[in-house]
Structures are given as C-alpha cells and as structure tokens.
Write a protein that holds these residues in place. Structure first.
Motif, short mmCIF file in Angstrom:
data_model
loop_
_atom_site.label_atom_id
_atom_site.label_comp_id
_atom_site.label_asym_id
_atom_site.label_seq_id
_atom_site.Cartn_x
_atom_site.Cartn_y
_atom_site.Cartn_z
N UNK A 55 0.87 -1.18 0.00
CA UNK A 55 0.00 0.00 0.00
C UNK A 55 0.91 1.23 0.00
N UNK A 56 0.41 2.33 0.54
CA UNK A 56 1.21 3.54 0.53
C UNK A 56 1.89 3.83 1.86
N UNK A 57 2.05 2.84 2.70
CA UNK A 57 2.67 3.05 4.00
C UNK A 57 4.17 3.22 3.90
N UNK A 58 4.70 4.20 4.63
CA UNK A 58 6.15 4.42 4.67
C UNK A 58 6.81 3.39 5.57
N UNK A 59 8.05 3.04 5.24
CA UNK A 59 8.83 2.11 6.04
C UNK A 59 10.28 2.24 5.62
N UNK A 60 11.16 1.69 6.42
CA UNK A 60 12.60 1.71 6.11
C UNK A 60 12.99 0.38 5.49
N UNK A 61 13.72 0.46 4.39
CA UNK A 61 14.14 -0.75 3.69
C UNK A 61 15.53 -1.20 4.09
N UNK A 62 15.99 -0.77 5.21
CA UNK A 62 17.35 -1.13 5.62
C UNK A 62 17.45 -2.62 5.93
N UNK A 63 18.64 -3.14 5.79
CA UNK A 63 18.89 -4.54 6.12
C UNK A 63 19.18 -4.64 7.61
N UNK A 64 18.39 -5.43 8.30
CA UNK A 64 18.50 -5.59 9.74
C UNK A 64 19.12 -6.95 10.04
N UNK A 92 15.89 -0.95 14.16
CA UNK A 92 15.92 -0.10 12.97
C UNK A 92 16.65 1.21 13.23
N UNK A 93 17.35 1.69 12.22
CA UNK A 93 17.93 3.03 12.24
C UNK A 93 16.84 4.01 11.82
N UNK A 94 16.09 3.67 10.77
CA UNK A 94 14.98 4.50 10.30
C UNK A 94 13.90 4.58 11.37
N UNK A 95 13.16 5.66 11.39
CA UNK A 95 12.20 5.89 12.46
C UNK A 95 10.74 5.81 12.02
N UNK A 96 10.44 5.17 10.91
CA UNK A 96 9.05 5.05 10.49
C UNK A 96 8.27 4.25 11.53
N UNK A 97 7.07 4.72 11.83
CA UNK A 97 6.23 4.01 12.81
C UNK A 97 5.74 2.67 12.27
N UNK A 98 5.87 2.45 10.97
CA UNK A 98 5.44 1.17 10.38
C UNK A 98 6.50 0.09 10.45
#
Length: 184
Positions: A55-64, A92-98
């Motif tokens: 969908x249109x939800x933001x998220x971080x695509x970083x490798x964890x 996560x480094x990214x701070x998206x709530x998703x």
C-alpha cells in the motif's frame, strides 16, 4: 559558507535466500508486506529487509541483522508475556512508525511470532529462533550487493542489442530496490 563532506556509503555482499509475503497485523489493513531474507557470505548471519508495504505506508528498507531481533525475542520469550510490535523498533535506524509492525508481520509469517489469544494487537514468541536461523543459513541463494543505509544502489549496465556499434545501447542507470523510508 560551510561545506559538508559527503560520506561514502557502506556496502555489504549478501546472498538473497528468500522473499516472502505476510498479511499486515491490523485486520482492516490493505495489502501484504513483502520481505526478503539474506545471509552473509560467511553463512554466519541472517538479515531481513522490508521490501514492499502493499500500500502507501512508509517504512525503512534497511537490512536488519536478525541477531538483534532474535535477542529481543529471546528475552520476551523468557518472560512469557504478550507484547506489542513496537518492542522491535530498536533494531531499525529508520524511524518510520510502520517498521516494527511490518517486521512483526514478517516474523509471524516466518513462524517466530504468534498472535496472543486474548489481545489481537499483542504477540507472543512461538518459534525456536536457533533452529529458524540454522534453517535460513542452510538455504541457497543468489549474490546481491546492498547498501547498509538501505538506499538504492545505482550501477551502470552495458547492454548490446546487436553486434553493430550503432545498435548498442549506451550506459543505463539501474536501481536495486532497497531505498530507505520508501512509500509503496
């Protein structure tokens, strides 16, 4: 005028071993989460990345690195209490709530987590993390090169359409899909 120095991105070679899909945690949410599992070239570490939100939800695509995830799950499993997905935010480094709920959805699909019987929004550790990691490390995959910050890798690809120089395509830009804080 101040000048800032550009920081060169860090890259990592991995072997992509699995791409999976998982329903989102919320029963009313549309789309499925797509995630990818990869292993280090020395076959000692497992990494996970969120690839698409469906969908249109933001998220971080970083490798964890899943060692951090499994450490959290191990401590939660010892307590035997139900917990919300937000406990996964620190990986996560990214701070998206998703990030945390999308990762939790992937972990549900991997059978490491299960839903709590009393509270639909809470989760429980149900899987054996050590055996899961061992099984993923044993999977065969294809080599990939990723940026540690999750942003796309841009490379130059030469393609030849025919043998003549006039019919050769020039350099093209190709992006590998792993951008941070993407909306899909």
């Amino acid at each position: 005028m101040s000048r800032t120095k550009a920081i060169e991105p860090s890259f990592m070679e991995l072997s992509s071993v699995k791409e999976g899909q998982a329903p989102k945690l919320s029963s009313g949410a549309e789309g499925k989460i797509t995630y990818q599992l990869a292993v280090s070239t020395d076959k000692k570490q497992v990494f996970i990345a969120l690839v698409d939100s469906g969908s249109q939800g933001y998220f971080s695509r970083e490798w964890v690195n899943t060692d951090a995830v499994l450490e959290i799950l191990n401590s939660l499993g010892q307590r035997a209490e139900a917990f919300p997905s937000k406990v996964l935010l620190p990986v996560f480094v990214g701070r998206s709530s998703n990030n945390a709920p999308f990762l939790a959805a992937a972990l549900l699909a991997e059978k490491l987590l299960g839903r709590d019987g009393k509270h639909e929004s809470k989760l429980r550790v149900i899987g054996d993390a050590a055996n899961w990691k061992k099984a993923v490390l044993a999977l065969k995959g294809k080599p990939i090169r990723v940026r540690l910050d999750g942003k796309p890798i841009v490379s130059t690809v030469q393609e030849s359409i025919s043998g003549s120089a006039t019919n050769m395509k020039g350099a093209q830009t190709k992006e590998v899909e792993h951008a941070s804080d993407s909306s899909e």
